[in-house]
Design a protein around this motif. Structure first.
Motif, PDB file in Angstrom:
ATOM      1  N   THR A 158     -26.451 -16.396 -31.677  1.00 41.98           N
ATOM      2  CA  THR A 158     -27.370 -15.390 -31.141  1.00 41.98           C
ATOM      3  C   THR A 158     -27.294 -15.367 -29.616  1.00 41.98           C
ATOM      4  O   THR A 158     -27.386 -16.411 -28.961  1.00 41.98           O
ATOM      5  CB  THR A 158     -28.812 -15.697 -31.575  1.00 41.98           C
ATOM      6  N   GLY A 159     -27.119 -14.184 -29.060  1.00 36.35           N
ATOM      7  CA  GLY A 159     -27.019 -14.036 -27.610  1.00 36.35           C
ATOM      8  C   GLY A 159     -25.595 -14.088 -27.093  1.00 36.35           C
ATOM      9  O   GLY A 159     -25.321 -13.663 -25.970  1.00 36.35           O
ATOM     10  N   GLU A 160     -24.684 -14.628 -27.893  1.00 31.75           N
ATOM     11  CA  GLU A 160     -23.290 -14.690 -27.466  1.00 31.75           C
ATOM     12  C   GLU A 160     -22.604 -13.348 -27.712  1.00 31.75           C
ATOM     13  O   GLU A 160     -22.949 -12.615 -28.639  1.00 31.75           O
ATOM     14  CB  GLU A 160     -22.541 -15.794 -28.214  1.00 31.75           C
ATOM     15  N   THR A 161     -21.625 -13.060 -26.890  1.00 28.37           N
ATOM     16  CA  THR A 161     -20.882 -11.818 -27.022  1.00 28.37           C
ATOM     17  C   THR A 161     -19.479 -12.038 -26.488  1.00 28.37           C
ATOM     18  O   THR A 161     -19.133 -13.134 -26.048  1.00 28.37           O
ATOM     19  CB  THR A 161     -21.578 -10.678 -26.252  1.00 28.37           C
TER      20      THR A 161
ATOM     21  N   VAL B 228     -24.455 -14.900 -19.614  1.00 24.98           N
ATOM     22  CA  VAL B 228     -24.889 -13.601 -20.129  1.00 24.98           C
ATOM     23  C   VAL B 228     -25.795 -13.868 -21.327  1.00 24.98           C
ATOM     24  O   VAL B 228     -25.423 -14.640 -22.227  1.00 24.98           O
ATOM     25  CB  VAL B 228     -23.684 -12.725 -20.547  1.00 24.98           C
ATOM     26  N   ASN B 229     -26.987 -13.271 -21.328  1.00 25.57           N
ATOM     27  CA  ASN B 229     -27.955 -13.481 -22.416  1.00 25.57           C
ATOM     28  C   ASN B 229     -28.276 -14.965 -22.608  1.00 25.57           C
ATOM     29  O   ASN B 229     -28.407 -15.452 -23.734  1.00 25.57           O
ATOM     30  CB  ASN B 229     -27.434 -12.895 -23.738  1.00 25.57           C
ATOM     31  N   ASN B 230     -28.367 -15.679 -21.477  1.00 28.45           N
ATOM     32  CA  ASN B 230     -28.664 -17.116 -21.505  1.00 28.45           C
ATOM     33  C   ASN B 230     -27.594 -17.930 -22.236  1.00 28.45           C
ATOM     34  O   ASN B 230     -27.867 -19.040 -22.708  1.00 28.45           O
ATOM     35  CB  ASN B 230     -30.034 -17.387 -22.142  1.00 28.45           C
ATOM     36  N   ARG B 231     -26.392 -17.395 -22.335  1.00 30.99           N
ATOM     37  CA  ARG B 231     -25.272 -18.098 -22.958  1.00 30.99           C
ATOM     38  C   ARG B 231     -24.100 -18.159 -21.978  1.00 30.99           C
ATOM     39  O   ARG B 231     -23.832 -17.195 -21.256  1.00 30.99           O
ATOM     40  CB  ARG B 231     -24.820 -17.388 -24.236  1.00 30.99           C
ATOM     41  N   THR B 232     -23.404 -19.286 -21.962  1.00 29.26           N
ATOM     42  CA  THR B 232     -22.265 -19.459 -21.058  1.00 29.26           C
ATOM     43  C   THR B 232     -21.016 -18.828 -21.662  1.00 29.26           C
ATOM     44  O   THR B 232     -20.680 -19.073 -22.828  1.00 29.26           O
ATOM     45  CB  THR B 232     -22.008 -20.950 -20.792  1.00 29.26           C
ATOM     46  N   HIS B 233     -20.342 -18.019 -20.847  1.00 31.61           N
ATOM     47  CA  HIS B 233     -19.108 -17.365 -21.269  1.00 31.61           C
ATOM     48  C   HIS B 233     -17.981 -17.747 -20.307  1.00 31.61           C
ATOM     49  O   HIS B 233     -18.202 -17.884 -19.100  1.00 31.61           O
ATOM     50  CB  HIS B 233     -19.284 -15.844 -21.304  1.00 31.61           C
TER      51      HIS B 233
ATOM     52  N   PRO C 224     -17.680 -16.601 -25.560  1.00 32.37           N
ATOM     53  CA  PRO C 224     -18.717 -17.644 -25.528  1.00 32.37           C
ATOM     54  C   PRO C 224     -18.118 -19.025 -25.748  1.00 32.37           C
ATOM     55  O   PRO C 224     -17.314 -19.229 -26.657  1.00 32.37           O
ATOM     56  CB  PRO C 224     -19.641 -17.249 -26.680  1.00 32.37           C
TER      57      PRO C 224
END
Length: 353
Positions: free
Chosen positions: A257-260, A327-332, A272
């Motif tokens: 969730t939140g990853e893209t 992005v969206n509180n996720r590290t990419h 992600p």
């Protein structure tokens, strides 16, 4: 008279141990694949005791059959400037000398300066033909890595290794903290994996005037065993950008969730890190105080810091063109992070299916 003799002997010793990057082509006796040039490019080279012909050269022509390079026509630099046709095989090693990582042979272009370790057994044709063991690319800054087959390996009580090469020319000193990296494999390697008959590439900027020459290693790459050179195990991922899913070692994985996945302003694909790394078996640790991520899988490690283009890989730094971001509180991370830091074979599928 004694003074002249001393000067002559000193110059001879210095030339004998000078770096091959500047000394032109040299011969080294070592146990390596193939003793005679072959017309077959689809099979592994046979194992035999041979002399190694090493040379710094300019690529004049690249002969490609389908997806595979089958030969390199080069012009030697330095004292010889002769042309040689080096045959390339499936088990020929290609390494980026500057970064110390596997190189893509298809990226070699005419005019590139490369360093070749090949067989001294050559045809009498014009140009002469030989077989290729190792090709080093990207020679802009560092001296070329030395191609060594270990004859005798000893490890002291501090965990440091001393490696005598097959010809008895070098005594390689590998400290316990020296980075040891594999070639195209997901297996982590340690200094204890370097044993008699191991084939290694050694990076070093210093060499003592002695015999055998003392060479302190800055970095070492452990090459595939001669008898199993084709058995290379690699983590793999297929990134389906349209479907938004990954196939990791054959298993379908959906982002958390939140990853893209997306392309940044420079057109670099960002993916992600957590869902992918965990699917490969890494433990992922986020450190809020430093805005960094650490990855662990056994003794294999990787690190990254938000907005920094420098990444950690074992005990080394790897510099990429793109920094990780949140992005969206996720590290990419850029997709090259998977290739260069985690040693993953990456395929990108932009189709709808």
């Amino acid at each position: 008279m004694k003074k002249k003799t001393f000067i002559t002997a000193t110059l001879t010793a210095m030339l004998a141990v000078s770096s091959p990057l500047y000394a032109g082509a040299t011969l080294t006796q070592i146990a390596l694949p193939i003793s005679q040039p072959s017309t077959e490019n689809t099979e592994q080279q046979q194992i035999s005791i041979s002399h190694i012909y090493e040379t710094k050269a300019e690529a004049l022509a690249i002969n490609i059959d389908g997806e595979q390079i089958i030969s390199l026509l080069v012009k030697e630099l330095g004292n010889y400037e002769s042309e040689i046709l080096f045959k390339v095989f499936e088990d020929t090693i290609f390494v980026d000398n500057e970064q110390g990582i596997p190189a893509n042979p298809r990226e070699i272009s005419e005019g590139d300066i490369i360093y070749i370790y090949g067989s001294s057994a050559m045809t009498r044709s014009l140009p002469p033909q030989s077989n290729t063991f190792v090709v080093l690319t990207n020679l802009d800054k560092k001296s070329p890595a030395r191609f060594i087959e270990a004859k005798e390996v000893t490890i002291d009580d501090k965990g440091n290794a001393f490696v005598i090469d097959a010809a008895g020319n070098y005594n390689i000193h590998i400290e316990d903290e020296t980075p040891i990296i594999p070639y195209k494999t997901r297996q982590f390697v340690h200094i204890s994996d370097i044993v008699n008959d191991s084939r290694i590439l050694v990076w070093s900027e210093i060499m003592a005037l002695s015999h055998p020459a003392m060479v302190p290693a800055n970095k070492v790459m452990l090459l595939p065993d001669k008898s199993e050179a084709q058995e290379v195990l690699t983590d793999s991922i297929i990134i389906s950008t349209k479907a938004g899913v990954f196939s990791i070692n054959g298993q379908e994985v959906h982002p958390l969730t939140g990853e893209t996945m997306f392309k940044n302003d420079d057109g670099v694909l960002m993916v992600p890190v957590r869902s992918i790394a965990e699917s490969f078996g890494f433990d992922v640790e986020w450190k809020q105080e430093s805005l960094s991520v650490s990855l662990f899988r056994g003794a294999q490690t990787g690190t990254l810091t938000i907005d920094s283009k420098s990444y950690g890989k074992q005990k080394m730094l790897v510099h990429l063109d793109t920094a990780p971001l949140i992005v969206n509180n996720r590290t990419h991370v850029p997709v090259d992070f998977l290739r260069e830091v985690l040693n993953v074979d990456v395929t990108i599928n932009d189709s709808e299916v």
